[in-house]
Enzyme design. Structure first.
Site, PDB file in Angstrom:
ATOM      1  N   ASP A 257       0.817  -1.217   0.000  1.00 54.01           N
ATOM      2  CA  ASP A 257       0.000   0.000   0.000  1.00 54.01           C
ATOM      3  C   ASP A 257       0.848   1.263   0.000  1.00 54.01           C
ATOM      4  OD1 ASP A 257      -2.814   1.407   0.868  1.00 54.01           O
ATOM      5  OD2 ASP A 257      -1.140   2.245   1.984  1.00 54.01           O
ATOM      6  N   THR A 285      -5.067   2.733  -0.266  1.00 60.06           N
ATOM      7  CA  THR A 285      -4.908   2.077  -1.561  1.00 60.06           C
ATOM      8  C   THR A 285      -5.325   0.616  -1.480  1.00 60.06           C
ATOM      9  OG1 THR A 285      -3.089   3.577  -2.101  1.00 60.06           O
ATOM     10  CG2 THR A 285      -3.291   1.593  -3.430  1.00 60.06           C
ATOM     11  N   ASP A 286      -4.958  -0.060  -0.400  1.00 55.91           N
ATOM     12  CA  ASP A 286      -5.432  -1.426  -0.184  1.00 55.91           C
ATOM     13  C   ASP A 286      -6.953  -1.474  -0.140  1.00 55.91           C
ATOM     14  OD1 ASP A 286      -3.133  -2.970  -0.154  1.00 55.91           O
ATOM     15  OD2 ASP A 286      -2.814  -2.798   1.992  1.00 55.91           O
ATOM     16  N   LEU A 287      -7.546  -0.541   0.596  1.00 58.53           N
ATOM     17  CA  LEU A 287      -8.993  -0.570   0.791  1.00 58.53           C
ATOM     18  C   LEU A 287      -9.749  -0.261  -0.505  1.00 58.53           C
ATOM     19  CD1 LEU A 287      -9.172   1.213   4.264  1.00 58.53           C
ATOM     20  CD2 LEU A 287      -9.317  -1.235   3.791  1.00 58.53           C
ATOM     21  N   GLY A 290      -9.597  -3.296  -2.667  1.00 60.01           N
ATOM     22  CA  GLY A 290     -10.568  -4.297  -2.212  1.00 60.01           C
ATOM     23  C   GLY A 290     -11.981  -3.958  -2.630  1.00 60.01           C
TER      24      GLY A 290
END
Length: 513
Positions: A257, A285-287, A290
């Site tokens: 991320d 960025t990860d979220l 997802g």
């Protein structure tokens, strides 16, 4: 007759696709001589609904003069088995469910993805966040974990949830893992072993969706790549979440991320104007990746309803971060305008930023001339509205520093509470800068059941954030707590794969599970 046929097909195909619970009683539609007749019928059993989860085939027609919804269900069931050599269905999680919630909420109906089974080969955040969203919507999520420690985030702490048994010497559950792994069943599988690979193959035949976040090519080496698994289940929706995607010169580079925040422009535009670049306070960025993956899976399920085929979804942190640059990206692509760090202020609106009061800070936005006049009235600075330097937003942007200095001087004469009270109900956007404790004490957060409580086998009652989206009928819910490592291994092997005791014992003896 043709218009009624279209109406019936359109009405039921999406509802059947996601196995939405049908309220009792519900009317069956009978078509006789071009007229629609309605009569009540008993709600189908869960087994019947899960067999019908892919809905009415897009090419289905109401044949004959006496076609009922039960007949459509039967026809759909046969069509699904004609398309696939193996049944792709799931049973609703019931084993260790808990319905306790803060604020009296709870699971009052089946979620929109009830009947969908997801095989989760992800760890850390982007992938687990995606599969948790699917689990909240009712999907049965089977999380595959390494027998030696499981998901990396199980060890990411402190903080950890305390064991309810003070004498227990077992590992505590990390708050990080608990935050993104509810509504999942954990089984431990050594996917590098031949038996472990065969076990995954057997699960693939019974799943609708697979989500993985390995570096491209790694699962192919183990016989678990998309092209290999589609041979076992042509209807499988195989979702890959990676740092840089399945193609391009960076495809085999691991993605993190904070590295993508730096590499894809987000960190460059985040921070104070004259300060150093900083990361966002959460792994955004990860979220967002997802979330994009979750939406792509939903769309692929609808596409499969039309085509009868699954597909490979290629979702990367880099791509997700690029598109979430939004207006910043557009300003560069359209006008060649390079962005810069501006703290909390806005490049095109003034005032629209955090401003200091005597004892704290307050976020204030005046997005148009009318709101600016209201703000000046509250601050008793009405003369600013007639000044040629501040009369229009364009003027205010041009004279940003001068205006902000005037507003700051006035705001610092009173405490935050005073200004919040003065701005309330005046039609101008404003907000206090709450810490996390204040956020969860917010009356609207409480009213929306955004904190829910569930029983955990080791930690007792734990609090989790609730689902973000409310549905009027098919309600998302927290049905089971984040699992212990390998908690559901025997259950899945016995109930989903129908392995007998001898085979399960053999898998354990050979350290495949």
């Amino acid at each position: 007759m043709s218009s009624l046929r279209t109406l019936v097909t359109a009405s039921f195909k999406i509802r059947l696709h996601s196995s939405v619970a049908i309220p009792r009683p519900v009317a069956a539609i009978t078509v006789t001589g071009g007229k629609a007749l309605f009569s009540s019928f008993t709600r189908p059993s869960h087994d019947q609904r899960r067999d019908a989860k892919d809905g009415v085939n897009a090419n289905s027609t109401l044949q004959g003069s006496n076609t009922t919804l039960e007949a459509l269900l039967s026809k759909t069931h046969q069509e699904r088995h004609d398309h696939s050599p193996t049944p792709v269905s799931a049973t609703k999680t019931t084993g260790d469910a808990s319905t306790g919630t803060v604020g009296g909420g709870g699971a009052t109906s089946q979620g929109p993805l009830d009947g969908i089974r997801v095989l989760d080969l992800t760890r850390v955040l982007a992938g687990p966040y995606c599969t948790q969203l699917l689990g909240d919507l009712g999907a049965e999520v089977i999380k595959i974990e390494n027998p030696k420690g499981g998901d990396d985030t199980r060890a990411w702490g402190p903080p950890f949830a305390k064991n309810i048994d003070p004498s227990s010497s077992t590992t505590q559950e990390s708050a990080y893992f608990l935050g993104v792994n509810r509504n999942k069943k954990s089984i431990t599988v050594n996917i590098r072993s031949p038996q472990g690979r065969d076990l995954i193959h057997d699960l693939v035949k019974k799943c609708d969706v697979l989500v993985e976040n390995y570096v491209p090519g790694k699962l192919d080496e183990m016989g678990l790549g998309y092209e290999q698994l589609r041979e076992l289940n042509p209807r499988l929706i195989y979702t890959s979440i990676t740092g840089y995607g399945q193609t391009g010169p960076y495809r085999t580079k691991p993605g993190y991320d904070v590295m993508i925040e730096a590499e894809a422009g987000l960190m460059y535009i985040t921070g104070e104007e004259n300060g150093t670049p900083v990361k966002v306070g959460v792994a955004v960025t990860d979220l967002t990746t997802g979330l994009y993956a979750h939406g792509a899976i939903m769309a692929a399920l609808l596409a499969r309803h039309r085509t009868g085929r699954g597909q490979h979804i290629d979702c990367s942190l880099l791509d997700a971060q690029i598109v979430t640059l939004a207006n910043i990206a557009s300003s560069y692509l359209i006008a060649g305008q390079e962005a810069k760090r501006m703290g909390t202020s806005h490049p095109s609106i003034v005032p629209y930023q955090v401003l200091p009061s005597r004892d704290s800070h307050i976020m204030i936005g005046a997005g148009n001339d009318g709101q600016f006049k209201i703000l000046c009235s509250v601050l008793e600075l009405n003369e600013l509205t007639e000044s040629p330097n501040f009369k229009t937003n364009k003027d205010r942007v041009r004279n940003r520093k001068e205006l902000i200095a005037i507003l700051t001087e006035r705001l610092k004469t009173r405490d935050n509470a005073y200004w919040l009270a003065q701005l309330e109900g005046r039609g101008i956007p404003f907000a206090p800068i709450n810490n996390i404790a204040q956020t969860f004490q917010h009356p609207q957060v409480i009213a929306r059941d955004m904190v829910q409580e569930i029983d955990h086998p080791k930690a007792g009652k734990i609090k989790l954030t609730g689902p973000a989206v409310k549905y009027s009928e098919t309600k998302p819910s927290i049905r089971i707590p984040p699992p212990l490592l390998g908690q559901h291994t025997d259950e899945v092997l016995r109930d989903v794969l129908e392995y007998d005791d001898d085979r399960i014992r053999d898998l354990k003896d050979n350290h495949a599970v």
